[in-house]
Design a protein around this motif. Structure first.
Motif, PDB file in Angstrom:
ATOM      1  N   THR A  69       0.830  -1.210   0.000  1.00 41.99           N
ATOM      2  CA  THR A  69       0.000   0.000   0.000  1.00 41.99           C
ATOM      3  C   THR A  69       0.862   1.258   0.000  1.00 41.99           C
ATOM      4  OG1 THR A  69      -0.109  -0.022   2.417  1.00 41.99           O
ATOM      5  CG2 THR A  69      -1.927  -1.087   1.211  1.00 41.99           C
ATOM      6  N   HIS A  70       2.096   1.133   0.490  1.00 38.82           N
ATOM      7  CA  HIS A  70       3.096   2.201   0.394  1.00 38.82           C
ATOM      8  C   HIS A  70       4.460   1.608   0.746  1.00 38.82           C
ATOM      9  CE1 HIS A  70       1.919   2.239   4.613  1.00 38.82           C
ATOM     10  NE2 HIS A  70       2.940   3.006   4.940  1.00 38.82           N
ATOM     11  N   GLY A  71       5.491   2.448   0.701  1.00 42.13           N
ATOM     12  CA  GLY A  71       6.842   1.904   0.767  1.00 42.13           C
ATOM     13  C   GLY A  71       7.481   1.806   2.134  1.00 42.13           C
ATOM     14  N   HIS A  72       6.806   2.195   3.201  1.00 47.78           N
ATOM     15  CA  HIS A  72       7.429   2.119   4.537  1.00 47.78           C
ATOM     16  C   HIS A  72       7.806   0.677   4.870  1.00 47.78           C
ATOM     17  CE1 HIS A  72       5.715   6.185   6.119  1.00 47.78           C
ATOM     18  NE2 HIS A  72       6.866   6.335   5.496  1.00 47.78           N
ATOM     19  N   SER A  73       8.920   0.553   5.615  1.00 43.92           N
ATOM     20  CA  SER A  73       9.480  -0.782   5.818  1.00 43.92           C
ATOM     21  C   SER A  73       8.533  -1.705   6.576  1.00 43.92           C
ATOM     22  CB  SER A  73      10.820  -0.683   6.546  1.00 43.92           C
ATOM     23  OG  SER A  73      10.613  -0.157   7.831  1.00 43.92           O
ATOM     24  N   ASP A  74       7.676  -1.147   7.438  1.00 41.43           N
ATOM     25  CA  ASP A  74       6.758  -2.033   8.168  1.00 41.43           C
ATOM     26  C   ASP A  74       5.675  -2.615   7.253  1.00 41.43           C
ATOM     27  OD1 ASP A  74       5.799   0.746   8.263  1.00 41.43           O
ATOM     28  OD2 ASP A  74       4.188   0.040   9.565  1.00 41.43           O
ATOM     29  N   HIS A  75       5.703  -2.255   5.965  1.00 48.57           N
ATOM     30  CA  HIS A  75       4.749  -2.815   4.992  1.00 48.57           C
ATOM     31  C   HIS A  75       5.424  -3.616   3.875  1.00 48.57           C
ATOM     32  CE1 HIS A  75       1.233  -0.573   6.602  1.00 48.57           C
ATOM     33  NE2 HIS A  75       2.232   0.118   7.123  1.00 48.57           N
ATOM     34  N   VAL A  76       6.737  -3.398   3.701  1.00 48.78           N
ATOM     35  CA  VAL A  76       7.408  -4.021   2.545  1.00 48.78           C
ATOM     36  C   VAL A  76       8.530  -5.000   2.930  1.00 48.78           C
ATOM     37  CG1 VAL A  76       6.991  -1.890   1.230  1.00 48.78           C
ATOM     38  CG2 VAL A  76       9.264  -2.288   2.201  1.00 48.78           C
ATOM     39  N   GLY A  85      -0.059  11.485   0.811  1.00 50.12           N
ATOM     40  CA  GLY A  85      -0.202  12.236   2.062  1.00 50.12           C
ATOM     41  C   GLY A  85       0.728  11.657   3.108  1.00 50.12           C
ATOM     42  N   HIS A  86       0.449  10.433   3.535  1.00 53.10           N
ATOM     43  CA  HIS A  86       1.337   9.712   4.457  1.00 53.10           C
ATOM     44  C   HIS A  86       2.697   9.501   3.775  1.00 53.10           C
ATOM     45  CE1 HIS A  86       2.471   6.863   7.596  1.00 53.10           C
ATOM     46  NE2 HIS A  86       2.644   5.909   6.691  1.00 53.10           N
ATOM     47  N   THR A  87       2.645   9.024   2.531  1.00 48.04           N
ATOM     48  CA  THR A  87       3.811   9.005   1.629  1.00 48.04           C
ATOM     49  C   THR A  87       3.300   9.446   0.259  1.00 48.04           C
ATOM     50  OG1 THR A  87       3.450   6.725   0.885  1.00 48.04           O
ATOM     51  CG2 THR A  87       4.874   7.009   2.825  1.00 48.04           C
ATOM     52  N   GLY A 141      -4.154   0.904   3.853  1.00 46.02           N
ATOM     53  CA  GLY A 141      -2.758   1.118   4.252  1.00 46.02           C
ATOM     54  C   GLY A 141      -2.675   2.040   5.447  1.00 46.02           C
ATOM     55  N   ASP A 142      -1.739   3.000   5.395  1.00 47.68           N
ATOM     56  CA  ASP A 142      -1.610   3.963   6.491  1.00 47.68           C
ATOM     57  C   ASP A 142      -2.270   5.296   6.142  1.00 47.68           C
ATOM     58  OD1 ASP A 142      -0.261   2.010   7.799  1.00 47.68           O
ATOM     59  OD2 ASP A 142       1.655   3.081   7.958  1.00 47.68           O
ATOM     60  N   THR A 143      -3.193   5.286   5.196  1.00 47.12           N
ATOM     61  CA  THR A 143      -3.935   6.518   4.897  1.00 47.12           C
ATOM     62  C   THR A 143      -5.074   6.696   5.893  1.00 47.12           C
ATOM     63  OG1 THR A 143      -3.366   6.386   2.548  1.00 47.12           O
ATOM     64  CG2 THR A 143      -5.271   7.754   3.129  1.00 47.12           C
TER      65      THR A 143
END
Ligand SMILES: [Zn+2]
Ligand SMILES: [Zn+2]
Length: 207
Positions: A59-66, A124-126, A141-143
């Protein structure tokens, strides 16, 4: 669409396995594992349910997701999908290439058997945050979280983009079940009514 949730990593990220009950095709969303051993129960679920994994989606590139992308890539040898604006978060491979294959641009469809998820770009978040919109579900995701939104105080964040993205989300039907990147599920209608960020009031951000 069948959705199974696995909570992984130090930040309790929701890793989802979304599958089509007819064809058994499946998508793994946000495998943000801290340790590859965390993949075991997910692998077991996939095997027991006889699923065929088609995509790994971030959903985005932050490490806690990828962070667990490679564990799943090695196991299933399937494409990794991310928005082009967030691809820089993912580590390059030894050839200097980004190990991502499908660009999650606004409006594209991910087909999973007879089910479809449409990409909604929600920066927004990323810059490359996306939501995945299905017939009954949305992966946010984190939106958007139940009762909150993702942090916008990172260098890569933008509060004005976030405001526009939340506006986009409020145009969605109330009955959509929200599967967020962290925390409990909700409904779009419930968030429209009770989430302070969707009512132009501010409160503490969560992740
Ligand atoms: Zn994040
Ligand atoms: Zn997160």
């Amino acid at each position: 669409m069948l959705v199974e949730t696995f909570t992984v990593g130090m930040l309790s990220t929701n890793c989802y396995v979304a599958s089509c009950p007819d064809t058994k095709e499946a998508i793994v969303i946000d495998p943000g594992l801290d340790f590859s051993s965390e993949a075991q129960p997910i692998f077991e679920y996939i095997e027991q349910a006889n699923l065929k994994v088609k995509f790994i989606v971030n959903t985005h590139g932050h490490s806690d997701h990828v962070k667990g992308n490679t564990v799943f890539q090695e196991k299933y040898n399937v494409p990794v999908c991310i928005h082009p604006l967030d691809i820089y978060f993912i580590k390059r491979d030894e050839k200097g290439k980004f190990p991502a294959d499908v660009m999650l641009n606004e409006g594209i469809f991910l087909h999973c058997g007879s089910e479809t998820l449409q990409v909604m770009h929600t920066p927004g978040h990323t810059p490359g945050s996306v939501c995945l919109v299905g017939e009954h579900f949305i992966f946010t995701g984190d939106t958007l979280f139940a009762g909150g939104i993702g942090r916008t105080d990172f260098p890569e964040s933008s509060m004005s983009d976030m405001v526009a993205s939340l506006e986009k989300l409020t145009s969605l039907p109330d009955y959509l079940l929200v599967n967020p990147g962290h925390g409990e599920t909700s409904l779009i209608g419930e968030e429209k009514r009770t989430n302070p960020f969707l009512n132009n009031k501010s409160e503490t951000m969560l992740f």
